[in-house]
Write an enzyme that holds these catalytic residues in place. Structure first.
Site, PDB file in Angstrom:
ATOM      1  CD1 TRP A   6       4.538  -9.272  -2.672  1.00  0.00           C
ATOM      2  CD2 TRP A   6       6.620  -8.598  -3.101  1.00  0.00           C
ATOM      3  NE1 TRP A   6       4.490  -7.932  -2.966  1.00  0.00           N
ATOM      4  CE2 TRP A   6       5.746  -7.483  -3.236  1.00  0.00           C
ATOM      5  CE3 TRP A   6       7.978  -8.397  -3.312  1.00  0.00           C
ATOM      6  CZ2 TRP A   6       6.203  -6.208  -3.581  1.00  0.00           C
ATOM      7  CZ3 TRP A   6       8.438  -7.122  -3.660  1.00  0.00           C
ATOM      8  CH2 TRP A   6       7.561  -6.063  -3.785  1.00  0.00           C
ATOM      9  CD  GLU A   8       0.357   1.808  -3.587  1.00  0.00           C
ATOM     10  OE1 GLU A   8       0.426   0.653  -4.049  1.00  0.00           O
ATOM     11  OE2 GLU A   8      -0.626   2.558  -3.744  1.00  0.00           O
ATOM     12  CD  GLU A  53      -4.048  -3.828  -4.185  1.00  0.00           C
ATOM     13  OE1 GLU A  53      -2.987  -4.433  -4.220  1.00  0.00           O
ATOM     14  OE2 GLU A  53      -4.216  -2.691  -4.697  1.00  0.00           O
ATOM     15  NE  ARG A  58      -4.762  -0.059  -4.257  1.00  0.00           N
ATOM     16  CZ  ARG A  58      -3.512   0.419  -4.237  1.00  0.00           C
ATOM     17  NH1 ARG A  58      -3.293   1.716  -4.259  1.00  0.00           N
ATOM     18  NH2 ARG A  58      -2.486  -0.405  -4.185  1.00  0.00           N
ATOM     19  CG  ASP A 106       2.836  -4.264   1.218  1.00  0.00           C
ATOM     20  OD1 ASP A 106       2.544  -3.065   1.129  1.00  0.00           O
ATOM     21  OD2 ASP A 106       2.821  -5.032   0.238  1.00  0.00           O
TER      22      ASP A 106
END
Length: 757
Positions: A419, A630, A350, A348, A357
């Site tokens: 993150w 996802e 992104e 997509r 991740d």
């Protein structure tokens, strides 16, 4: 390097895909050429030829780095490609530098001009050197590429192809000069990690017609790359190929692409044309074909999978076909998202290097493939972005979001648990996997800067309950439109992660002999543990009383022995109450099976792993998935795509459980970094009757195989020379083992397969 080249751009735009050329003759009087080296990079992506022969099979060079401070260059030995008169030809595409990035719709965030930088050094027999460099003497012209973008695809007009530009004596119409582009050569740096290459080719599995009458092609595997096409038709006719990962009720499922067009267009020359769109890539299993002349022959379409060149080192196989397919999905998901940077998704609008991740998935990645160079390279960019952002580790690396106004709905970017913890967890994972503490030395300042930044964000109570948190992102109980609305309290998640990072940094400081920092972070870890228990734990109950908070508290070592025992039992209860369906998101999923195993609930871990109803790891497998999704329910049982705006069918993060599978199901783990000592400790369950796990460690290959016949467990292990270990079998005392082959048996009792399944 002593640089003589300049960054040059074509004098005209040439549809965002200019060609650059320089013809030269070898200097005479110096004898034979002994060596010729081409140093090559670009603002954009570049491909190079010498007299029409490709310099390499590399793709998307120079990849994506923190361009403001670091532009990688590739080195090629081109000795065998030189002739007395030679043309060095370069083709430019937009890539990450000049194309679209992110979902806001913008692009060219790093600069307005595509540019090439090349320095060819020719060494002669007598020691003389001839330089051929990019400068204002070059010529530029149009290519056959009419449009190119990583998100939107590529358009190629075969009528404009003219290979003569790559050879001496060419003087084509429409060619002009070049201009120099302002560029700081101090940003140039060699690659640390691998280049991007083609790594697999897949034939068409099926050609069908959709309910609306469209031609659909299925390659049988969700992959990342493009379709190589051979076609013949009327000159000027156009063939259009649009890509997607899934079908929805028989039609191409394009909604998850959002604004990404993922469409390649080919204009035919009238002869036999071959097309390969190397200035883009797509995440797809299916393609919709329009405008194909005559009947489509499946042999004329080949799916080409691309990715960073990685060596497979870890293998895993069991007696359960669904579990094996899930593991294969993890592998394909990783390969598709390791395209120069570790991205979240490949399809997509992104495709960004989301830090959360890879923080979750790094242990699995480091087992499946040798990712030392790949992730070490990415960590350099993390460090650079962090140094220019007050110690904050951004949501994505390279941090394109800082260039996009209102890029996120999360408010001002600051450190956030999991993150930003990638700054600590990823280098620690590389050290544990490969045993080289150099990565810790290189990243130590980044690791400490992150934890100190977190310390500055703690509330007066000593917990991290301030600023935005993703928390247990994509908790399956969160509404599709709000994936951050998880059951787990964000302060509990963040404080637990801060404790883990502080503990790792303290251990790192000890390894590196940094006694002052060791004391600093040991003290911080102790304060965080005390604050966590004071604020969030009451008689073993962790605030928000859900699976993720117990999993983190147990695995990270935050609880007293008594509270940990209670937490393990409570976690088991919650897992059972959920019907052994998944109830964790990004934060809890990598750790929940370990938490259950650690507290004596192995059967629950197996039931969770092998559940097939949604949400579960195996539910997508039952739906035909060939990569990890996802969302737990990216596709609903009726074949409808999840209504959430953010839905990908190729995300590796939730595949992080494969790390537990390798260690606990497979029974292979490291007792010391780099597998200097090995633990062989399979823990059968789930009705599995056999498993085989192998790993090429830095010290040689290690393998563990086990079979279960009734209650008799037979284990075979092989260790390389110089490596010893421990054999730990259920109900038996630990046993030392050495290099070579070991065989042992034990009597075990596992839960009934009927109960598990």
């Amino acid at each position: 390097m002593n640089w003589h080249a300049r960054m040059i751009a074509a004098a005209a735009d040439f549809d965002g895909a200019p060609l650059l050329r320089r013809e030269f003759s070898l200097e005479s009087g110096h004898g034979a050429v002994t060596r010729a080296t081409l140093h090559l990079t670009a603002h954009g992506i570049v491909e190079a030829w010498l007299n029409g022969r490709p310099v390499s099979e590399d793709l998307l060079t120079p990849g994506w780095s923190a361009y403001e401070w670091r532009l990688r260059y590739a080195d090629y030995d081109v000795t065998e490609l030189l002739e007395d008169t030679t043309v060095l030809g370069l083709a430019l595409g937009k890539g990450w530098f000049g194309g679209r990035l992110g979902w806001a719709g913008g692009g060219s965030y790093y600069g307005d001009s595509l540019g090439a930088f090349a320095q060819l050094e020719v060494e002669f027999e007598d020691g003389a050197t001839q330089l051929v460099v990019t400068d204002d003497s070059w010529a530029s012209g149009p290519s056959a590429v009419l449009a190119n973008d990583l998100y939107d695809g590529e358009t190629i007009d075969a009528r404009r192809r003219d290979e003569a530009w790559k050879r001496p004596g060419f003087a084509g119409d429409g060619w002009t000069g070049v201009r120099e582009v302002e560029f700081d050569t101090a940003t140039l740096t060699p690659y640390i990690g691998p280049r991007v290459t083609r790594w697999a080719a897949l034939p068409v599995q099926e050609v069908t017609t959709s309910p609306s009458g469209r031609t659909l092609v299925d390659f049988g595997q969700n992959l990342v790359g493009w379709i190589k096409v051979r076609v013949q038709g009327e000159a000027g006719a156009e063939v259009t190929i649009r890509h997607a990962e899934v079908l929805e009720h028989g039609e191409l499922g394009t909604r998850p692409l959002r604004s990404a067009q993922a469409t390649d267009r080919y204009i035919l020359s009238g002869g036999v044309d071959e097309f390969e769109p190397t200035f883009t890539f797509h995440g797809f299993r299916y393609a919709e074909i329009e405008g194909w002349p005559g009947e489509l022959d499946p042999a004329d379409l080949t799916a080409v999978a691309i990715g960073s060149e990685l060596t497979r080192i870890g293998e895993f196989h069991t007696s359960d076909p669904l579990l094996n397919q899930f593991h294969e999905n993890v592998v394909w998901g990783m390969r598709g998202n390791f395209v120069d940077v570790p991205t979240d998704c490949p399809q997509r609008d992104e495709r960004l290097g989301w830090t959360g991740d890879i923080a979750a998935f790094a242990p699995t990645a480091a087992f499946l493939y040798d990712v030392d160079g790949f992730l070490s390279d990415w960590l350099v960019d993390l460090d650079l972005e962090q140094k220019h952002h007050d110690g904050i580790v951004g949501f994505v690396i390279p941090d394109i979001l800082k260039k996009i106004e209102q890029a996120t709905d999360f408010g001002p970017v600051d450190s956030t648990a999991i993150w930003s913890d990638a700054a600590v967890w990823v280098p620690w994972t590389l050290y544990q996997a490969y045993g080289d503490d150099a990565v810790l030395g290189r990243q130590f300042d980044s690791m400490t800067a992150h934890v100190r930044r977190v310390e500055s964000l703690l509330s007066p109570a000593g917990v991290w309950d301030t600023s935005f948190q993703f928390g247990d992102w994509l908790d399956p109980d969160a509404p599709p439109e709000d994936p951050a609305l998880a059951k787990a309290d964000t302060g509990v998640v963040a404080t637990a992660c801060a404790f883990r990072s502080a503990t790792i940094v303290a251990e790192t400081a000890k390894l590196l002999g940094r006694t002052e920092e060791q004391a600093e972070f040991e003290a911080l870890a102790a304060r965080l543990r005390e604050a966590f228990n004071a604020e969030y734990v009451r008689d073993g109950v962790v605030k928000s009383d859900c699976t993720t908070v117990y999993a983190l508290a147990i695995v990270f070592g935050l609880l007293s022995a008594a509270d940990e025992a209670f937490a393990g039992d409570r976690l088991s209860e919650l897992v059972a109450e959920a019907g052994y369906r998944i109830s964790t998101g990004f934060a809890g999923t990598p750790f929940i099976t370990d938490a259950l195993t650690q507290t004596g609930h192995l059967d629950d871990a197996y039931r969770l792993l092998l559940e097939k109803e949604c949400p579960s790891w195996l539910y997508p497998v039952t739906m035909g998935a060939t990569t990890v999704w996802e969302r737990w329910d990216s596709m609903l049982p009726d074949g409808t795509i999840n209504p959430g705006e953010m839905t990908s069918f190729n995300h590796y993060a939730l595949g992080a459980v494969a790390d537990w599978m390798h260690r606990v199901v497979g029974g292979l783990s490291a007792l010391e970094p780099g597998y200097a000592r090995v633990l062989v400790a399979p823990q059968p369950g789930g009705g599995l009757t056999e498993a085989e796990t192998s790993l090429v460690t830095p010290r040689g290959p290690v393998s563990v195989r086990w079979t279960l016949d009734g209650d008799t467990l037979t284990v075979e292990a092989d260790l390389p020379e110089g490596v010893d270990g421990v054999l730990r079998l259920p109900g038996e005392d630990d046993r030392s083992i050495g290099a070579g082959h070991t065989s042992a048996q034990a009597t075990v009792r596992t839960a009934s397969a009927d109960i598990i399944r």
